[in-house]
Design a protein around this motif. Sequence first.
Motif, short mmCIF file in Angstrom:
data_model
loop_
_atom_site.label_atom_id
_atom_site.label_comp_id
_atom_site.label_asym_id
_atom_site.label_seq_id
_atom_site.Cartn_x
_atom_site.Cartn_y
_atom_site.Cartn_z
N GLN A 49 0.83 -1.20 0.00
CA GLN A 49 0.00 0.00 0.00
C GLN A 49 0.87 1.26 0.00
O GLN A 49 0.54 2.25 -0.66
N ALA A 50 2.00 1.21 0.71
CA ALA A 50 2.91 2.35 0.71
C ALA A 50 3.46 2.59 -0.70
O ALA A 50 3.61 3.74 -1.13
N ALA A 51 3.76 1.51 -1.42
CA ALA A 51 4.21 1.65 -2.81
C ALA A 51 3.11 2.28 -3.66
O ALA A 51 3.37 3.16 -4.49
N ALA A 52 1.86 1.84 -3.45
CA ALA A 52 0.74 2.39 -4.22
C ALA A 52 0.50 3.87 -3.90
O ALA A 52 0.03 4.62 -4.76
N ASP A 53 0.85 4.28 -2.69
CA ASP A 53 0.65 5.67 -2.29
C ASP A 53 1.81 6.57 -2.72
O ASP A 53 1.69 7.80 -2.61
N THR A 54 2.91 5.99 -3.16
CA THR A 54 4.10 6.80 -3.48
C THR A 54 4.48 6.63 -4.95
O THR A 54 3.90 7.25 -5.82
N TRP A 55 5.44 5.75 -5.23
CA TRP A 55 5.99 5.71 -6.59
C TRP A 55 5.02 5.17 -7.62
O TRP A 55 5.04 5.58 -8.78
N LEU A 56 4.09 4.28 -7.22
CA LEU A 56 3.13 3.77 -8.19
C LEU A 56 2.15 4.85 -8.66
O LEU A 56 1.56 4.73 -9.74
N GLN A 57 1.98 5.90 -7.86
CA GLN A 57 1.11 7.00 -8.29
C GLN A 57 1.67 7.72 -9.52
O GLN A 57 0.93 8.38 -10.24
N MET A 58 2.96 7.56 -9.76
CA MET A 58 3.61 8.25 -10.87
C MET A 58 3.70 7.37 -12.11
O MET A 58 4.36 7.73 -13.08
N THR A 59 3.05 6.22 -12.10
CA THR A 59 3.13 5.28 -13.23
C THR A 59 1.75 4.99 -13.79
O THR A 59 1.42 3.84 -14.12
N GLY A 60 0.92 6.00 -13.91
CA GLY A 60 -0.43 5.81 -14.40
C GLY A 60 -0.48 5.15 -15.77
O GLY A 60 0.23 5.55 -16.69
N GLY A 61 -1.29 4.10 -15.88
CA GLY A 61 -1.40 3.34 -17.11
C GLY A 61 -0.71 1.99 -17.04
O GLY A 61 -0.99 1.10 -17.84
N ALA A 62 0.23 1.84 -16.08
CA ALA A 62 0.91 0.56 -15.91
C ALA A 62 -0.01 -0.43 -15.19
O ALA A 62 -0.98 -0.05 -14.53
N ASP A 63 0.31 -1.71 -15.32
CA ASP A 63 -0.41 -2.77 -14.61
C ASP A 63 0.39 -3.19 -13.39
O ASP A 63 1.63 -3.14 -13.40
N LEU A 64 -0.31 -3.62 -12.35
CA LEU A 64 0.31 -4.18 -11.16
C LEU A 64 -0.17 -5.62 -11.03
O LEU A 64 -1.37 -5.89 -10.98
N PHE A 65 0.77 -6.56 -10.97
CA PHE A 65 0.47 -7.99 -10.94
C PHE A 65 1.05 -8.56 -9.66
O PHE A 65 2.26 -8.56 -9.45
N LEU A 66 0.17 -9.04 -8.76
CA LEU A 66 0.60 -9.59 -7.47
C LEU A 66 0.31 -11.08 -7.42
O LEU A 66 -0.81 -11.51 -7.73
N ALA A 67 1.30 -11.87 -7.03
CA ALA A 67 1.15 -13.32 -6.93
C ALA A 67 1.25 -13.73 -5.48
O ALA A 67 2.22 -13.39 -4.79
N THR A 68 0.25 -14.45 -5.00
CA THR A 68 0.25 -14.93 -3.63
C THR A 68 0.14 -16.45 -3.60
O THR A 68 0.10 -17.10 -4.65
N ASP A 69 0.08 -17.01 -2.40
CA ASP A 69 0.03 -18.47 -2.26
C ASP A 69 -1.35 -19.02 -2.56
O ASP A 69 -2.36 -18.32 -2.43
N GLY A 70 -1.38 -20.29 -2.94
CA GLY A 70 -2.65 -20.94 -3.24
C GLY A 70 -3.56 -21.06 -2.03
O GLY A 70 -4.77 -21.17 -2.18
#
Length: 385
Positions: A49-70
């Motif tokens: 969430q901290a990433a989404a509130d900071t540097w990811l705010q400056m990459t509008g249009g990019a995709d974020l892909f998160l992989a977690t456990d089954g």
Amino acid sequence: EPDCARGFAAPAAQCLRRTAPLLPALLGWRNVVFAAAVFDDVQTARLIQAAADTWLQMTGGADLFLATDGDDARPDEQIAPITSDSTTVTIHRCPSCRGIRCPPSAAHQTSPAARSTSSAFGRSPGCVRRREGWLARTKVLDMLGAMAERYLGGGVATPAPAAKLFFIKFDPDTILLPHTLLRLLREIHASVDPLAPLLVGMAACRAYATPPGHTAPLCHAAGGAGYVISPSALHRLHSVAAAIRSAEPAAAAGPPSALPGLFSAVDNVSYGGEDVTVALALKKATGASVVSCGSFYQHNPAKYARMRDKGERWVRWPLSRSPVSFHKFKRPDELRAFFSCALYDRRGRPRPFPRSLLPQGPDNASSAASAAPYRCADPWQTPPR
């Protein structure tokens, strides 16, 4: 890393002249996918969430892909951070990955039916999935395969203006600097053959043995600093991920039979992490080596200052004037403060590098900066979530 600094990691990409029809009007964030492996952990969620509130705010249009456990019981909405409408977030669950520690009695549950049932419903009473912890090599390989299926049509890489042309793996405790990263991606895109299988990052040459069939020790792109993968490389790694998925669930507690040599080869030459595994898999599939870029940093600036004070001189000093990433911000408030006090001002303008990268002690010395907190005149941190 010290060996890399002495020149043991030579770039191996084919720098070929691009043809005009393959050049998009201007490569932008719409052509980029950011990807991270996560698990059911409060601190990890706060870092994302901290990433989404900071540097990811400056990459509008990019995709974020998160992989977690089954076996991650959280709904997708809880795993995904709160982002702007311009960021598309995808949650992927690795079917052969497990985050929950197995109870002692699970080792004695050997019934195939019990294992199949637990796998289907996301539970792990029979320990049917692999729990690798920070190594995360199964999860990352599966994540790369899932991205190839989603963005490359099952692994077919077709460069086009609307296509995803770069895939960037980062850790939740990593900060990326969007303005220098995009500049680097544009430079690569304009000068390198789009069909070249590229792995770009901070080359770390820490393998203590040479892999079978190789003539030199393996260098990999340090996973904490983040690394860039081209569509062609992702396409070739797709087959490795497919082999993991095709493995028998009953064998998921160890290396899958479909990969008889990869994991054991990685363990025989290195510490066995996901970054080494990706590098070796790509090396075996294409012969490509990591392209070393000194702007990716495996540690934060204060750590490098402390290392230098202790006599470790293998890191170029001062640090790069165009850094792309810094790693190991274990607390969300530390990540937010470094972003807003050392990297960008309240208007999103880059602060001067490298002067702003270190905390300002009384005498502005590196030794004084090693323990001092970050301070800035115009903090613009968003409220913690």
